[in-house]
Design a protein around this motif. Structure first.
Motif, mmCIF file in Angstrom:
data_model
loop_
_atom_site.group_PDB
_atom_site.id
_atom_site.type_symbol
_atom_site.label_atom_id
_atom_site.label_comp_id
_atom_site.label_asym_id
_atom_site.label_seq_id
_atom_site.Cartn_x
_atom_site.Cartn_y
_atom_site.Cartn_z
ATOM 1 N N GLU A 4 -26.618 -4.256 1.459
ATOM 2 C CA GLU A 4 -25.852 -3.086 1.035
ATOM 3 C C GLU A 4 -24.849 -3.480 -0.042
ATOM 4 N N SER A 5 -24.754 -2.649 -1.067
ATOM 5 C CA SER A 5 -23.760 -2.928 -2.101
ATOM 6 C C SER A 5 -22.424 -2.321 -1.680
ATOM 7 N N PHE A 6 -21.393 -2.861 -2.203
ATOM 8 C CA PHE A 6 -20.070 -2.331 -1.913
ATOM 9 C C PHE A 6 -19.247 -2.366 -3.183
ATOM 10 N N GLU A 7 -18.235 -1.528 -3.181
ATOM 11 C CA GLU A 7 -17.365 -1.421 -4.339
ATOM 12 C C GLU A 7 -16.067 -2.162 -4.066
ATOM 13 N N ILE A 8 -15.644 -2.954 -5.004
ATOM 14 C CA ILE A 8 -14.355 -3.628 -4.901
ATOM 15 C C ILE A 8 -13.343 -2.797 -5.666
ATOM 16 N N VAL A 9 -12.266 -2.462 -4.992
ATOM 17 C CA VAL A 9 -11.225 -1.646 -5.595
ATOM 18 C C VAL A 9 -9.943 -2.467 -5.636
ATOM 19 N N ARG A 10 -9.361 -2.590 -6.809
ATOM 20 C CA ARG A 10 -8.109 -3.321 -6.950
ATOM 21 C C ARG A 10 -6.955 -2.409 -6.538
ATOM 22 N N GLY A 11 -6.105 -2.915 -5.668
ATOM 23 C CA GLY A 11 -4.944 -2.155 -5.238
ATOM 24 C C GLY A 11 -3.859 -2.160 -6.304
ATOM 25 N N SER A 12 -2.913 -1.290 -6.131
ATOM 26 C CA SER A 12 -1.816 -1.158 -7.098
ATOM 27 C C SER A 12 -0.723 -2.192 -6.871
ATOM 28 N N PHE A 16 1.305 1.565 0.214
ATOM 29 C CA PHE A 16 1.718 2.933 0.532
ATOM 30 C C PHE A 16 1.285 3.891 -0.572
ATOM 31 N N ALA A 17 1.392 3.449 -1.808
ATOM 32 C CA ALA A 17 0.918 4.272 -2.935
ATOM 33 C C ALA A 17 -0.590 4.386 -2.900
ATOM 34 N N ASP A 18 -1.269 3.291 -2.579
ATOM 35 C CA ASP A 18 -2.724 3.307 -2.516
ATOM 36 C C ASP A 18 -3.239 4.308 -1.489
ATOM 37 N N PHE A 19 -2.469 4.509 -0.420
ATOM 38 C CA PHE A 19 -2.867 5.468 0.606
ATOM 39 C C PHE A 19 -2.221 6.839 0.414
ATOM 40 N N GLY A 20 -1.566 7.047 -0.722
ATOM 41 C CA GLY A 20 -1.065 8.368 -1.076
ATOM 42 C C GLY A 20 0.204 8.812 -0.384
ATOM 43 N N HIS A 21 1.008 7.880 0.126
ATOM 44 C CA HIS A 21 2.262 8.274 0.761
ATOM 45 C C HIS A 21 3.219 8.846 -0.289
ATOM 46 N N PRO A 22 3.906 9.931 0.031
ATOM 47 C CA PRO A 22 4.762 10.588 -0.968
ATOM 48 C C PRO A 22 5.962 9.748 -1.403
ATOM 49 N N ASN A 23 6.503 8.918 -0.537
ATOM 50 C CA ASN A 23 7.662 8.077 -0.862
ATOM 51 C C ASN A 23 7.261 6.608 -0.853
ATOM 52 N N ALA A 24 6.173 6.308 -1.518
ATOM 53 C CA ALA A 24 5.575 4.983 -1.462
ATOM 54 C C ALA A 24 6.527 3.879 -1.923
ATOM 55 N N ALA A 25 7.276 4.112 -2.980
ATOM 56 C CA ALA A 25 8.170 3.081 -3.497
ATOM 57 C C ALA A 25 9.265 2.740 -2.484
ATOM 58 N N VAL A 26 9.810 3.756 -1.840
ATOM 59 C CA VAL A 26 10.846 3.543 -0.831
ATOM 60 C C VAL A 26 10.255 2.801 0.367
ATOM 61 N N GLU A 27 9.085 3.223 0.816
ATOM 62 C CA GLU A 27 8.451 2.563 1.956
ATOM 63 C C GLU A 27 8.133 1.106 1.648
ATOM 64 N N GLN A 28 7.685 0.836 0.435
ATOM 65 C CA GLN A 28 7.371 -0.534 0.027
ATOM 66 C C GLN A 28 8.625 -1.403 0.049
#
Length: 109
Positions: A4-12, A16-28
């Motif tokens: 099976e092929s898979f896709e490699i996705v580079r995170g940001s 928290f931003a990668d998962f769409g959290h609204p206050n990602a910078a604060v949570e990080q």
């Protein structure tokens, strides 16, 4: 191994931003500060009770930090805890225009 092929996705760089959290910078930033607090406790082999004695911060708060229950904490409170653990905190802020490109993080820590 399967074919099976898979896709490699580079995170940001901010999960928290990668998962769409609204206050990602604060949570990080809160997570990074909490990790530093945990590191100091571990380095000094401080229990939450001993940390309370040393800092005046409640043992329950140290338990919350160890369990990554950071909802109750503000960034300045976490910085205060580090200061009471005899740590200097240096913060650098870079402001730039927000880009819609999801491959480029808008805030770095």
């Amino acid at each position: 191994m399967n074919d099976e092929s898979f896709e490699i996705v580079r995170g940001s760089g901010n999960v928290f931003a990668d998962f769409g959290h609204p206050n990602a910078a604060v949570e990080q930033l809160k997570a990074l500060l909490a990790a530093e607090i945990i590191g100091v406790l571990d380095d000094r082999t401080l229990t939450v009770r001993k940390a309370e004695e040393v800092t005046g911060i409640s043992a329950a708060d140290f338990s919350r930090i160890r369990n990554v229950k950071l909802e109750r904490f503000t960034i300045d409170r976490l910085m205060t805890i580090l200061k009471r653990l005899d740590q200097d905190v240096e913060v650098s802020v870079t402001v730039r225009p927000h880009y819609e490109d999801t491959n480029r993080p808008s805030i770095f820590f």
